[in-house]
Write a protein that holds these residues in place. Sequence first.
Motif, PDB file in Angstrom:
ATOM      1  N   VAL A   1      -7.702 -10.546 -14.794  1.00  0.00           N
ATOM      2  CA  VAL A   1      -7.291 -11.410 -13.694  1.00  0.00           C
ATOM      3  C   VAL A   1      -8.065 -12.722 -13.807  1.00  0.00           C
ATOM      4  N   ILE A   2      -7.541 -13.754 -13.159  1.00  0.00           N
ATOM      5  CA  ILE A   2      -8.174 -15.070 -13.224  1.00  0.00           C
ATOM      6  C   ILE A   2      -9.046 -15.286 -11.991  1.00  0.00           C
ATOM      7  N   HIS A   3     -10.303 -15.594 -12.207  1.00  0.00           N
ATOM      8  CA  HIS A   3     -11.208 -15.884 -11.102  1.00  0.00           C
ATOM      9  C   HIS A   3     -10.817 -17.221 -10.470  1.00  0.00           C
ATOM     10  N   THR A   4     -10.795 -17.244  -9.128  1.00  0.00           N
ATOM     11  CA  THR A   4     -10.319 -18.424  -8.410  1.00  0.00           C
ATOM     12  C   THR A   4     -11.153 -19.663  -8.696  1.00  0.00           C
ATOM     13  N   ASP A   5     -12.460 -19.514  -8.766  1.00  0.00           N
ATOM     14  CA  ASP A   5     -13.350 -20.667  -8.937  1.00  0.00           C
ATOM     15  C   ASP A   5     -13.548 -21.060 -10.398  1.00  0.00           C
ATOM     16  N   THR A   6     -13.831 -20.080 -11.248  1.00  0.00           N
ATOM     17  CA  THR A   6     -14.151 -20.390 -12.644  1.00  0.00           C
ATOM     18  C   THR A   6     -12.913 -20.494 -13.533  1.00  0.00           C
ATOM     19  N   GLU A   7     -11.764 -19.924 -13.044  1.00  0.00           N
ATOM     20  CA  GLU A   7     -10.522 -19.888 -13.814  1.00  0.00           C
ATOM     21  C   GLU A   7     -10.683 -19.146 -15.139  1.00  0.00           C
ATOM     22  N   GLU A   8     -11.657 -18.242 -15.181  1.00  0.00           N
ATOM     23  CA  GLU A   8     -11.862 -17.412 -16.358  1.00  0.00           C
ATOM     24  C   GLU A   8     -11.236 -16.038 -16.153  1.00  0.00           C
ATOM     25  N   ASN A   9     -10.883 -15.408 -17.262  1.00  0.00           N
ATOM     26  CA  ASN A   9     -10.360 -14.042 -17.191  1.00  0.00           C
ATOM     27  C   ASN A   9     -11.502 -13.060 -16.958  1.00  0.00           C
ATOM     28  N   VAL A  10     -11.328 -12.197 -15.962  1.00  0.00           N
ATOM     29  CA  VAL A  10     -12.323 -11.160 -15.673  1.00  0.00           C
ATOM     30  C   VAL A  10     -11.611  -9.814 -15.573  1.00  0.00           C
ATOM     31  N   PRO A  11     -12.262  -8.718 -15.987  1.00  0.00           N
ATOM     32  CA  PRO A  11     -11.622  -7.401 -15.922  1.00  0.00           C
ATOM     33  C   PRO A  11     -11.632  -6.842 -14.500  1.00  0.00           C
ATOM     34  N   ALA A  12     -10.562  -6.156 -14.136  1.00  0.00           N
ATOM     35  CA  ALA A  12     -10.462  -5.562 -12.800  1.00  0.00           C
ATOM     36  C   ALA A  12      -9.881  -4.162 -12.901  1.00  0.00           C
ATOM     37  N   TYR A  13     -10.537  -3.190 -12.264  1.00  0.00           N
ATOM     38  CA  TYR A  13     -10.036  -1.820 -12.196  1.00  0.00           C
ATOM     39  C   TYR A  13      -9.052  -1.682 -11.033  1.00  0.00           C
ATOM     40  N   TYR A  14      -8.031  -0.854 -11.235  1.00  0.00           N
ATOM     41  CA  TYR A  14      -7.111  -0.534 -10.142  1.00  0.00           C
ATOM     42  C   TYR A  14      -7.836   0.319  -9.111  1.00  0.00           C
ATOM     43  N   LYS A  15      -7.687  -0.029  -7.840  1.00  0.00           N
ATOM     44  CA  LYS A  15      -8.250   0.784  -6.755  1.00  0.00           C
ATOM     45  C   LYS A  15      -7.392   0.619  -5.502  1.00  0.00           C
ATOM     46  N   GLU A  16      -7.131   1.727  -4.860  1.00  0.00           N
ATOM     47  CA  GLU A  16      -6.247   1.740  -3.687  1.00  0.00           C
ATOM     48  C   GLU A  16      -6.714   2.789  -2.697  1.00  0.00           C
ATOM     49  N   ALA A  17      -6.545   2.489  -1.403  1.00  0.00           N
ATOM     50  CA  ALA A  17      -6.851   3.437  -0.325  1.00  0.00           C
ATOM     51  C   ALA A  17      -5.832   3.226   0.783  1.00  0.00           C
ATOM     52  N   SER A  18      -4.731   3.961   0.724  1.00  0.00           N
ATOM     53  CA  SER A  18      -3.615   3.768   1.642  1.00  0.00           C
ATOM     54  C   SER A  18      -3.553   4.856   2.702  1.00  0.00           C
ATOM     55  N   ILE A  19      -2.906   4.526   3.809  1.00  0.00           N
ATOM     56  CA  ILE A  19      -2.754   5.449   4.944  1.00  0.00           C
ATOM     57  C   ILE A  19      -1.273   5.736   5.130  1.00  0.00           C
ATOM     58  N   TYR A  20      -0.919   6.988   5.406  1.00  0.00           N
ATOM     59  CA  TYR A  20       0.482   7.308   5.637  1.00  0.00           C
ATOM     60  C   TYR A  20       0.639   8.322   6.759  1.00  0.00           C
ATOM     61  N   SER A  21       1.788   8.269   7.388  1.00  0.00           N
ATOM     62  CA  SER A  21       2.122   9.197   8.464  1.00  0.00           C
ATOM     63  C   SER A  21       3.603   9.528   8.372  1.00  0.00           C
ATOM     64  N   LYS A  22       3.938  10.776   8.652  1.00  0.00           N
ATOM     65  CA  LYS A  22       5.321  11.236   8.502  1.00  0.00           C
ATOM     66  C   LYS A  22       5.685  12.177   9.645  1.00  0.00           C
ATOM     67  N   TYR A  23       6.905  12.029  10.165  1.00  0.00           N
ATOM     68  CA  TYR A  23       7.380  12.945  11.206  1.00  0.00           C
ATOM     69  C   TYR A  23       8.755  13.467  10.801  1.00  0.00           C
ATOM     70  N   ARG A  24       8.905  14.782  10.805  1.00  0.00           N
ATOM     71  CA  ARG A  24      10.156  15.436  10.428  1.00  0.00           C
ATOM     72  C   ARG A  24      10.898  15.866  11.695  1.00  0.00           C
ATOM     73  N   PHE A  25      12.008  15.231  11.958  1.00  0.00           N
ATOM     74  CA  PHE A  25      12.823  15.603  13.113  1.00  0.00           C
ATOM     75  C   PHE A  25      13.562  16.915  12.858  1.00  0.00           C
ATOM     76  N   SER A  26      13.879  17.161  11.594  1.00  0.00           N
ATOM     77  CA  SER A  26      14.546  18.393  11.183  1.00  0.00           C
ATOM     78  C   SER A  26      14.310  18.571   9.694  1.00  0.00           C
ATOM     79  N   ASP A  27      14.901  19.613   9.122  1.00  0.00           N
ATOM     80  CA  ASP A  27      14.788  19.821   7.680  1.00  0.00           C
ATOM     81  C   ASP A  27      15.522  18.729   6.901  1.00  0.00           C
ATOM     82  N   SER A  28      16.419  18.001   7.578  1.00  0.00           N
ATOM     83  CA  SER A  28      17.245  17.008   6.901  1.00  0.00           C
ATOM     84  C   SER A  28      16.772  15.566   7.096  1.00  0.00           C
TER      85      SER A  28
END
Length: 302
Positions: free
Chosen positions: A117-144
Amino acid sequence: MFISEHLKTVILKKTKNPIQKYRTDLPSKKQRGCFQDLCLYSCFVFGVLNTTSAQEEIREVEYKPFHIGAHLKNMHTWHGSVVHPGAVLASHIEYNSENTKFTFGLWGGASFSTVDVIHTDTEENVPAYYKEASIYSKYRFSDSFFVKAVSHNNYTEVEERGDDPHYWGYGKTQGYNFVDLSLGYHPIPDALFYFATIINGGSGDYELQNEGTLKNSWTHYFEVSGKVWENKNSSLSLFAGGAWSFLTNKTFYTTNSGNIINVGATFTRTLAFGTYALPIEVMAMWNPEKELTVLQLDIMTL
């Protein structure tokens, strides 16, 4: 253990006629007594076995409110896009209500490899690891029919490019948090109609107007999937999905107007190791707009 007098009386009443029918073959009262005891003992053992079986069945369906799982993938894709091109380890923890209608969970992942990825200030390429922490909620009204909400929180590149992460930030230009609301309908058990909308733009889901303002796309995504083949431990499913917006030409998934962006097939096989089952999924995906074709491997734990 012993048989109660009441139970003995009931059993004797039910076995009275068979004993009398064959009483000519039992020359003594002692033999008749032995035959009655044998009947009583057999009925008692049968009752105990049935009770044990019922108790085991109850144990099998014992309510477990929390569930955890993990995925080991050669890459991470989502709705026709490659989120990260390298190996990823993801996990989740979720709560399920006793009636199985409501689910609330956290899903997160991290990669073994980096992207530049490109650093905003230096405009150099820097390595970045993928990382995610998402939240989800689900409600089943029926089997369908079900409704689901997800807060996607992907922090890849945020700090590496010189920005400060804000977990609850959902601005248009911050680029890593957004919410989608989806509806799912099973016309038959092995088929799914899935419709999702990115709420109020967010994370780059906007169109730049001539006067310089940003207009939310409110991107919609619709997918049809279904199982077309199955045997004892394997199955094959097909899917096709597209994205569009009623408000703008650009969408979250497409560069111009709406388009078909996610076509493919998923083969799933469950490997047995004693009493443990290990599902393995291979997905072939094609995005006609981006001319992108990938093969994703997903090893899951239940």
